[in-house]
Scaffold this motif. Structure first.
Motif, PDB file in Angstrom:
ATOM      1  N   PRO A   1       0.805  -1.233   0.000  1.00 51.57           N
ATOM      2  CA  PRO A   1       0.000   0.000   0.000  1.00 51.57           C
ATOM      3  C   PRO A   1       0.835   1.279   0.000  1.00 51.57           C
ATOM      4  CG  PRO A   1      -0.402  -1.312   1.999  1.00 51.57           C
ATOM      5  CD  PRO A   1       0.647  -2.018   1.228  1.00 51.57           C
ATOM      6  N   LEU A   2       2.171   1.149   0.043  1.00 55.95           N
ATOM      7  CA  LEU A   2       3.032   2.338  -0.047  1.00 55.95           C
ATOM      8  C   LEU A   2       3.472   2.587  -1.491  1.00 55.95           C
ATOM      9  CD1 LEU A   2       5.281   1.609   3.078  1.00 55.95           C
ATOM     10  CD2 LEU A   2       3.363   3.214   2.938  1.00 55.95           C
ATOM     11  N   GLY A   3       3.017   1.768  -2.430  1.00 57.04           N
ATOM     12  CA  GLY A   3       3.390   1.928  -3.837  1.00 57.04           C
ATOM     13  C   GLY A   3       2.712   3.130  -4.475  1.00 57.04           C
ATOM     14  N   VAL A   4       3.328   3.645  -5.528  1.00 55.28           N
ATOM     15  CA  VAL A   4       2.833   4.862  -6.180  1.00 55.28           C
ATOM     16  C   VAL A   4       1.379   4.740  -6.653  1.00 55.28           C
ATOM     17  CG1 VAL A   4       3.141   6.415  -8.155  1.00 55.28           C
ATOM     18  CG2 VAL A   4       5.120   5.694  -6.808  1.00 55.28           C
ATOM     19  N   PRO A   5       0.977   3.634  -7.337  1.00 54.78           N
ATOM     20  CA  PRO A   5      -0.417   3.586  -7.808  1.00 54.78           C
ATOM     21  C   PRO A   5      -1.436   3.633  -6.664  1.00 54.78           C
ATOM     22  CG  PRO A   5       0.920   1.901  -8.889  1.00 54.78           C
ATOM     23  CD  PRO A   5       1.748   2.457  -7.785  1.00 54.78           C
ATOM     24  N   VAL A   6      -1.141   2.937  -5.539  1.00 58.28           N
ATOM     25  CA  VAL A   6      -2.069   2.945  -4.412  1.00 58.28           C
ATOM     26  C   VAL A   6      -2.120   4.333  -3.776  1.00 58.28           C
ATOM     27  CG1 VAL A   6      -2.663   1.894  -2.209  1.00 58.28           C
ATOM     28  CG2 VAL A   6      -1.634   0.501  -3.996  1.00 58.28           C
ATOM     29  N   LEU A   7      -0.972   4.991  -3.662  1.00 57.07           N
ATOM     30  CA  LEU A   7      -0.951   6.342  -3.085  1.00 57.07           C
ATOM     31  C   LEU A   7      -1.718   7.315  -3.972  1.00 57.07           C
ATOM     32  CD1 LEU A   7       2.730   6.537  -1.756  1.00 57.07           C
ATOM     33  CD2 LEU A   7       0.632   6.102  -0.457  1.00 57.07           C
ATOM     34  N   ARG A   8      -1.588   7.162  -5.298  1.00 57.40           N
ATOM     35  CA  ARG A   8      -2.371   8.012  -6.210  1.00 57.40           C
ATOM     36  C   ARG A   8      -3.859   7.765  -6.010  1.00 57.40           C
ATOM     37  NH1 ARG A   8       0.267  11.492  -8.964  1.00 57.40           N
ATOM     38  NH2 ARG A   8       2.074  11.033 -10.286  1.00 57.40           N
ATOM     39  N   GLN A   9      -4.231   6.477  -5.863  1.00 51.55           N
ATOM     40  CA  GLN A   9      -5.644   6.148  -5.657  1.00 51.55           C
ATOM     41  C   GLN A   9      -6.165   6.786  -4.367  1.00 51.55           C
ATOM     42  OE1 GLN A   9      -6.259   1.968  -4.963  1.00 51.55           O
ATOM     43  NE2 GLN A   9      -8.466   2.200  -4.678  1.00 51.55           N
ATOM     44  N   LEU A  10      -5.406   6.638  -3.266  1.00 50.24           N
ATOM     45  CA  LEU A  10      -5.857   7.139  -1.973  1.00 50.24           C
ATOM     46  C   LEU A  10      -5.837   8.666  -1.905  1.00 50.24           C
ATOM     47  CD1 LEU A  10      -3.910   4.676   0.359  1.00 50.24           C
ATOM     48  CD2 LEU A  10      -6.397   4.760   0.104  1.00 50.24           C
ATOM     49  N   MET A  11      -4.749   9.270  -2.399  1.00 41.89           N
ATOM     50  CA  MET A  11      -4.527  10.703  -2.170  1.00 41.89           C
ATOM     51  C   MET A  11      -5.011  11.560  -3.332  1.00 41.89           C
ATOM     52  SD  MET A  11      -0.768  10.217  -0.349  1.00 41.89           S
ATOM     53  CE  MET A  11      -0.573  11.888   0.303  1.00 41.89           C
ATOM     54  N   ASP A  12      -4.649  11.206  -4.571  1.00 43.09           N
ATOM     55  CA  ASP A  12      -5.037  12.048  -5.711  1.00 43.09           C
ATOM     56  C   ASP A  12      -6.496  11.812  -6.087  1.00 43.09           C
ATOM     57  OD1 ASP A  12      -2.470  13.007  -5.723  1.00 43.09           O
ATOM     58  OD2 ASP A  12      -1.775  11.576  -7.224  1.00 43.09           O
ATOM     59  N   ALA A  13      -6.907  10.525  -6.185  1.00 44.13           N
ATOM     60  CA  ALA A  13      -8.294  10.231  -6.555  1.00 44.13           C
ATOM     61  C   ALA A  13      -9.198  10.305  -5.328  1.00 44.13           C
ATOM     62  CB  ALA A  13      -8.395   8.855  -7.221  1.00 44.13           C
ATOM     63  N   GLY A  14      -8.711   9.805  -4.173  1.00 46.44           N
ATOM     64  CA  GLY A  14      -9.559   9.695  -2.985  1.00 46.44           C
ATOM     65  C   GLY A  14      -9.505  10.883  -2.042  1.00 46.44           C
ATOM     66  N   GLY A  15      -8.556  11.781  -2.249  1.00 42.26           N
ATOM     67  CA  GLY A  15      -8.498  13.007  -1.444  1.00 42.26           C
ATOM     68  C   GLY A  15      -7.963  12.841  -0.032  1.00 42.26           C
ATOM     69  N   MET A  16      -7.359  11.692   0.301  1.00 38.02           N
ATOM     70  CA  MET A  16      -6.779  11.538   1.647  1.00 38.02           C
ATOM     71  C   MET A  16      -5.514  12.376   1.776  1.00 38.02           C
ATOM     72  SD  MET A  16      -7.170   7.465   2.597  1.00 38.02           S
ATOM     73  CE  MET A  16      -6.685   7.643   4.328  1.00 38.02           C
ATOM     74  N   SER A  17      -5.284  12.894   2.984  1.00 40.38           N
ATOM     75  CA  SER A  17      -4.051  13.640   3.251  1.00 40.38           C
ATOM     76  C   SER A  17      -2.922  12.664   3.565  1.00 40.38           C
ATOM     77  CB  SER A  17      -4.244  14.581   4.434  1.00 40.38           C
ATOM     78  OG  SER A  17      -4.389  13.817   5.621  1.00 40.38           O
ATOM     79  N   GLU A  18      -1.686  13.188   3.504  1.00 42.44           N
ATOM     80  CA  GLU A  18      -0.538  12.348   3.864  1.00 42.44           C
ATOM     81  C   GLU A  18      -0.671  11.853   5.303  1.00 42.44           C
ATOM     82  OE1 GLU A  18       3.349  13.795   2.565  1.00 42.44           O
ATOM     83  OE2 GLU A  18       4.204  13.065   4.450  1.00 42.44           O
ATOM     84  N   ALA A  19      -1.147  12.735   6.197  1.00 46.05           N
ATOM     85  CA  ALA A  19      -1.293  12.357   7.610  1.00 46.05           C
ATOM     86  C   ALA A  19      -2.305  11.215   7.758  1.00 46.05           C
ATOM     87  CB  ALA A  19      -1.731  13.562   8.442  1.00 46.05           C
ATOM     88  N   GLN A  20      -3.386  11.248   6.997  1.00 41.41           N
ATOM     89  CA  GLN A  20      -4.391  10.183   7.078  1.00 41.41           C
ATOM     90  C   GLN A  20      -3.831   8.857   6.578  1.00 41.41           C
ATOM     91  OE1 GLN A  20      -7.379  12.398   4.794  1.00 41.41           O
ATOM     92  NE2 GLN A  20      -8.844  12.108   6.464  1.00 41.41           N
ATOM     93  N   VAL A  21      -3.066   8.914   5.495  1.00 46.41           N
ATOM     94  CA  VAL A  21      -2.489   7.683   4.951  1.00 46.41           C
ATOM     95  C   VAL A  21      -1.461   7.101   5.927  1.00 46.41           C
ATOM     96  CG1 VAL A  21      -1.150   6.667   3.065  1.00 46.41           C
ATOM     97  CG2 VAL A  21      -2.921   8.359   2.569  1.00 46.41           C
ATOM     98  N   VAL A  22      -0.634   7.969   6.503  1.00 45.89           N
ATOM     99  CA  VAL A  22       0.350   7.496   7.484  1.00 45.89           C
ATOM    100  C   VAL A  22      -0.362   6.877   8.683  1.00 45.89           C
ATOM    101  CG1 VAL A  22       2.085   8.252   9.167  1.00 45.89           C
ATOM    102  CG2 VAL A  22       2.223   9.041   6.798  1.00 45.89           C
ATOM    103  N   ALA A  23      -1.431   7.528   9.169  1.00 43.13           N
ATOM    104  CA  ALA A  23      -2.188   6.989  10.314  1.00 43.13           C
ATOM    105  C   ALA A  23      -2.796   5.629   9.959  1.00 43.13           C
ATOM    106  CB  ALA A  23      -3.272   7.970  10.733  1.00 43.13           C
ATOM    107  N   GLY A  24      -3.325   5.511   8.730  1.00 42.41           N
ATOM    108  CA  GLY A  24      -3.909   4.242   8.292  1.00 42.41           C
ATOM    109  C   GLY A  24      -2.866   3.146   8.227  1.00 42.41           C
TER     110      GLY A  24
END
Lengths: 203, 203
Positions: free
Chosen positions: A162-185
């Motif tokens: 889940p730290l890979g570029v495509p998943v991060l794009r899905q979560l953050m660019d498409a899904g609008g999650m912040s870096e802090a939210q992804v790190v917490a998850g």
């Protein structure tokens, strides 16, 4: 078959020039990406800034993708060096859980910073098993130090995925999650993996 | 502006022909892939088998990649239908944990079967957020039914990530793991995520 003796003495000069051009081109590419981004980067601009001909870019790196991949390898090596011998908690010296959480946040940041470059390097770099192997082995070592039971190779790879570029794009660019939210998850995911003997295995 | 009345009546015929050609081309591509694999598939061979000109392939699908993406969409729709309304435990009617484990094994199998096609479709399909959205929402729904606390959107995406084609290639093709080992690893990961309130959140 070479028959001119001078070749023996000029070869090292050629290799020194090649190495110098290579470094100048990587530095020029890094500077241009810093100011203009990856998408607008042309091999002409990189060659001009490095003070060499455009043909030199292709002789040294094969293609624009190859130049991107070399730049990426250079940055990956720097990042890996900070894991192997940098200051704690990413580097050695901190407790394994602190190192693991520092790894996740640092890897996420690294991938966000290099995302455009990783995508520009395409398949030349995208499925780089040497890189995937390093990060999986590092996480596996930390899981082992934390006393986690189970298939640590699989669990390490599953935590890295889940730290890979495509998943991060899905979560953050498409899904609008912040870096802090992804790190917490991700930290929550790690806590679950580390804390709990599997219900499946204990049943 | 159209000024010939016949256009009104010929247009549906053209659309019917287009739909028929589209179906014939998708069927021809599927049959050729079945017998020869994805790598050797040419648009010429697909057109010849479907009994149409090569230009029709490009009119209907834009490119070889576009044809692959359409075939993939067709198979993805079939797979999603089996999740939405197929027999349990993948479809509705089984307890949520059984459905979740059936989802993982089925998604892994689907990705292994379609891996060459997914890679051939390239970026046309590879970062298909509609597909990623469906699978993440499905897992999120099951986690919710299982009473899992936390950021279920993140946890669902993190559970889906290791089922992606690049990770499966890393584990199975590069790493030599069997399908059974990967399924067991994923099931263990799920059990940890479902069983354990996060140590981070409860501290």
């Amino acid at each position: 078959m070479p028959k001119d003796l001078p070749l023996i003495t000029t070869a090292p000069v050629v290799r020194r020039d090649a190495a110098r051009n290579r470094e100048a081109l990587l530095r020029a590419a890094a500077e241009l990406i810093e100011s203009c981004g990856v998408d607008d980067l042309t091999t002409e601009a990189v060659a001009a800034r490095a003070g060499v001909g455009k043909g030199t870019v292709f002789r040294r790196f094969g293609s624009r993708e190859g130049l991107m991949a070399s730049l990426l390898n250079h940055r990956e090596e720097e990042w890996q060096a900070s894991v192997i011998s940098g200051p704690p908690p990413l580097g050695p010296g901190a407790p394994p859980m602190e190192r693991l959480l520092a790894f996740g946040a640092s890897r996420l940041r690294h991938h966000r910073e290099q995302a455009a470059l990783i995508e520009a390097a395409g398949t030349t770099w995208g499925e780089n098993y040497a890189v995937l192997g390093f990060v999986s082995l590092h996480v596996r070592m930390l899981l082992s130090q934390l006393g986690v039971q189970g298939d640590l190779g699989y669990l390490a790879t599953a935590l890295v995925a889940p730290l890979g570029v495509p998943v991060l794009r899905q979560l953050m660019d498409a899904g609008g999650m912040s870096e802090a939210q992804v790190v917490a998850g991700w930290n929550d995911l790690v806590a679950r993996v580390v804390a709990q003997p599997s219900a499946t295995r204990s049943s």
